[in-house]
Design an enzyme around this catalytic site. Structure first.
Site, PDB file in Angstrom:
ATOM      1  N   GLY A 268      44.785   2.286  28.006  1.00  0.00           N
ATOM      2  CA  GLY A 268      44.556   2.242  26.067  1.00  0.00           C
ATOM      3  C   GLY A 268      43.680   3.178  26.381  1.00  0.00           C
ATOM      4  O   GLY A 268      43.628   4.468  26.151  1.00  0.00           O
ATOM      5  N   SER A 269      42.345   2.635  25.246  1.00  0.00           N
ATOM      6  CA  SER A 269      41.849   4.008  24.426  1.00  0.00           C
ATOM      7  C   SER A 269      40.882   4.551  25.786  1.00  0.00           C
ATOM      8  O   SER A 269      40.240   5.257  25.172  1.00  0.00           O
ATOM      9  CB  SER A 269      41.083   2.689  24.053  1.00  0.00           C
ATOM     10  OG  SER A 269      42.134   2.583  21.899  1.00  0.00           O
ATOM     11  N   THR A 270      41.050   3.936  26.246  1.00  0.00           N
ATOM     12  CA  THR A 270      39.651   4.212  27.376  1.00  0.00           C
ATOM     13  C   THR A 270      40.252   5.522  28.579  1.00  0.00           C
ATOM     14  O   THR A 270      39.123   5.934  28.902  1.00  0.00           O
ATOM     15  CB  THR A 270      39.751   2.949  28.891  1.00  0.00           C
ATOM     16  OG1 THR A 270      41.121   3.156  29.484  1.00  0.00           O
ATOM     17  CG2 THR A 270      38.589   2.223  28.588  1.00  0.00           C
ATOM     18  N   SER A 324      38.195   5.315  17.573  1.00  0.00           N
ATOM     19  CA  SER A 324      38.955   4.926  18.411  1.00  0.00           C
ATOM     20  C   SER A 324      40.387   5.206  17.545  1.00  0.00           C
ATOM     21  O   SER A 324      41.582   4.126  18.138  1.00  0.00           O
ATOM     22  CB  SER A 324      39.413   3.647  19.200  1.00  0.00           C
ATOM     23  OG  SER A 324      39.889   3.746  20.495  1.00  0.00           O
TER      24      SER A 324
END
Length: 544
Positions: A268-270, A324
């Site tokens: 995901g966003s990481t 994000s």
């Protein structure tokens, strides 16, 4: 003349043969017990070692006193064994009935004082894990045959097992070993220990923080990883739930694996900071580049929204990470051709293992080049960290490259072999690969700092310290494709200190329950507690 002839026969004719026979009678082959090497942490705390324990046998056929009296005497010393239970055990066979294992020295001394015929104590060596659950997902365990079955006990079998040396020594007519013939250098056991990079002080702090959060959100499982990006050494590696290696037989088999290296997930966003680094390196964006985030972008007929379902207007790259924005990330990575984007992802070695010294590591999964380049949706979903999968350890390795100036280092736990004084005699060699230029990595870390100062990672802020971070809340892929309903993985990755990046902290919480379950609310608070402990233990000074 007859005696002289006999003497000649014995001394000359048969001398060599008789001498050989005499030496064979005087020589004994000793095969001493060679314990497995102990495992210690970076501070010298013992994590695994061999210790002497005792097994109590009863031979009913040899008992001189009445069985009832024997049972009563033993029951007074042994815990949780009544006289009646012992009498039932005596009926199992005529000899060699195992009554108890793992008896400590204090109990065995009391049993010896009884001096009972038919009651026998045998010595045995067993593997002991004094930290119990605290490092189980790293250390693993050995089975009854003393073979490693999980963790370091399995992957480092060659380091932990010592060579069994046979010693041939002389003995007297009474059978005693002659001191002059003891080869001191061989009898002296190799006292080296396997030292890990792990710091148990940080390990305890990380496990405690994670356990509290898992309980609060009734989550399925969680993990914490702390890595020194300068060389890839792991200071803490926590998986929950875990098991007690001293009683591994009471635990579920799935707990024996370290899922930070064995299980894949969509980050995901990481993963967005990694994509930003790729775009910066390719020259398709600058730190001050601006994107218009309307809250929706359509790719190949698929509608892609931000998690908030709202737009953010014109925002620069740092703001993209702060809020994000999925929409802005799609626009950013579209500036790369599909083929170029795919080749740059390949340079990150997403499909390869990190090379960590734990067993069962899985390779990441990135779709084939033909599939990736044939559809725009593949490029779009990858831009915000979905559509491909990797292990939590791989994500830490990639963020480690952002922290150390662009080098892909090998995460590892084994520091090397040390003697009792802590002197290092051997250490493993690990490969490094350059994947980003240092200028790019520092730019990305500076952007990640804005996420902590004024973005979704504010809860991880520590006064006086410059910290970069990125939250992640990803859908959870199902076993047959698609995504599982109401299932998500929340995460937070941090890099500190920003002015001289070195440490990477990753927290992953799988399937937290409740309405307010995001990387910012579930994972980031755990990371803050872990970073507090890290700062204290490493004596990191406040940022100027």
């Amino acid at each position: 003349m007859g005696l002289s002839w006999k003497l000649y026969q014995l001394q000359i004719v048969q001398g060599a043969e008789l001498q050989k026979k005499a030496r064979s009678q005087q020589t004994v082959n000793l095969r001493p017990y060679i314990p497995r090497r102990s495992i210690i942490d970076s501070q010298g705390n013992v994590l695994a070692s061999d210790h002497l324990e005792y097994i109590l046998y009863v031979h009913p056929i040899q008992l001189k006193l009445p069985k009832e009296e024997i049972a009563a005497k033993l029951s007074e010393i042994l815990e949780n064994q009544t006289p009646q239970q012992l009498l039932e055990r005596f009926k199992e066979r005529k000899t060699g009935v195992v009554i108890a294992r793992g008896l400590p020295e204090g109990v065995t001394q009391r049993l010896r004082k009884l001096k009972l015929d038919g009651v026998e104590l045998n010595e045995a060596y067993a593997r002991f894990y004094p930290q119990e659950q605290m490092a189980a997902d790293i250390i693993g365990y050995v089975d009854g045959d003393r073979h490693g079955q999980a963790g370091m006990e399995l992957s480092q079998e060659n380091l932990l097992e010592r060579d069994l040396t046979s010693l041939y020594v002389r003995r007297t007519a009474l059978g005693e070993i002659m001191p002059a013939f003891l080869p001191e250098d061989l009898l002296k056991s190799n006292d080296w220990q396997v030292q890990l990079t792990l710091d148990m002080r940080l390990q305890r702090a990380a496990r405690s923080a994670l356990q509290q959060q898992l309980k609060k959100f009734n989550a399925k499982r969680g993990a914490v990883i702390v890595m020194d990006s300068s060389d890839g050494s792991l200071l803490s590696l926590v998986c929950e739930p875990t098991f007690n290696p001293n009683q591994f037989y009471k635990s579920k088999v799935e707990l024996f694996k370290n899922w930070t290296v064995s299980d894949l997930y969509e980050p995901g966003s990481t993963f967005k900071p990694i994509n930003v680094a790729l775009a910066l390196e390719a020259g398709v964006i600058e730190p001050n580049s601006v994107f218009n985030d309307s809250g929706l972008v359509t790719v190949d007929g698929w509608k892609i929204y931000n998690a908030s379902k709202a737009g953010n207007g014109n925002i620069n790259v740092a703001k993209v990470l702060q809020v994000s924005s999925n929409v802005a990330m799609v626009q950013m990575m579209r500036r790369l051709s599909r083929e170029d984007y795919y080749n740059r992802l390949q340079k990150l070695k997403l499909n390869q293992k990190t090379g960590i010294d734990l067993p069962g590591e899985a390779s990441g999964h990135l779709k084939s080049k033909d599939v990736f380049t044939s559809q725009g949706i593949e490029q779009a979903t990858t831009s915000f960290g979905q559509g491909f999968s990797l292990t939590p350890m791989k994500l830490v390795q990639l963020h480690g490259a952002l922290a150390n100036g662009g080098k892909l280092v090998t995460p590892h736990l084994v520091r090397g072999l040390v003697d009792v004084d802590g002197n290092l005699h051997w250490k493993p060699n690990h490969e490094t690969h350059s994947i980003f230029p240092p200028k790019v990595t520092q730019q990305v870390v500076n952007m990640m700092e804005t996420v902590v100062n004024s973005g979704s990672g504010e809860v991880s802020k520590i006064p006086g310290y410059r910290i970069g971070g990125k939250t992640g809340t990803a859908q959870k892929a199902g076993p047959r494709g698609g995504y599982l309903p109401n299932a998500k993985i929340t995460s937070f990755v941090a890099i500190l200190p920003v002015q001289s990046p070195r440490y990477v902290v990753l927290v992953v919480v799988d399937e937290p329950k409740g309405g307010n379950t995001f990387g910012s609310t579930v994972a980031a608070p755990v990371a803050k507690l872990v970073m507090d402990a890290l700062i204290s233990l490493k004596g990191l000074p406040p940022s100027k």
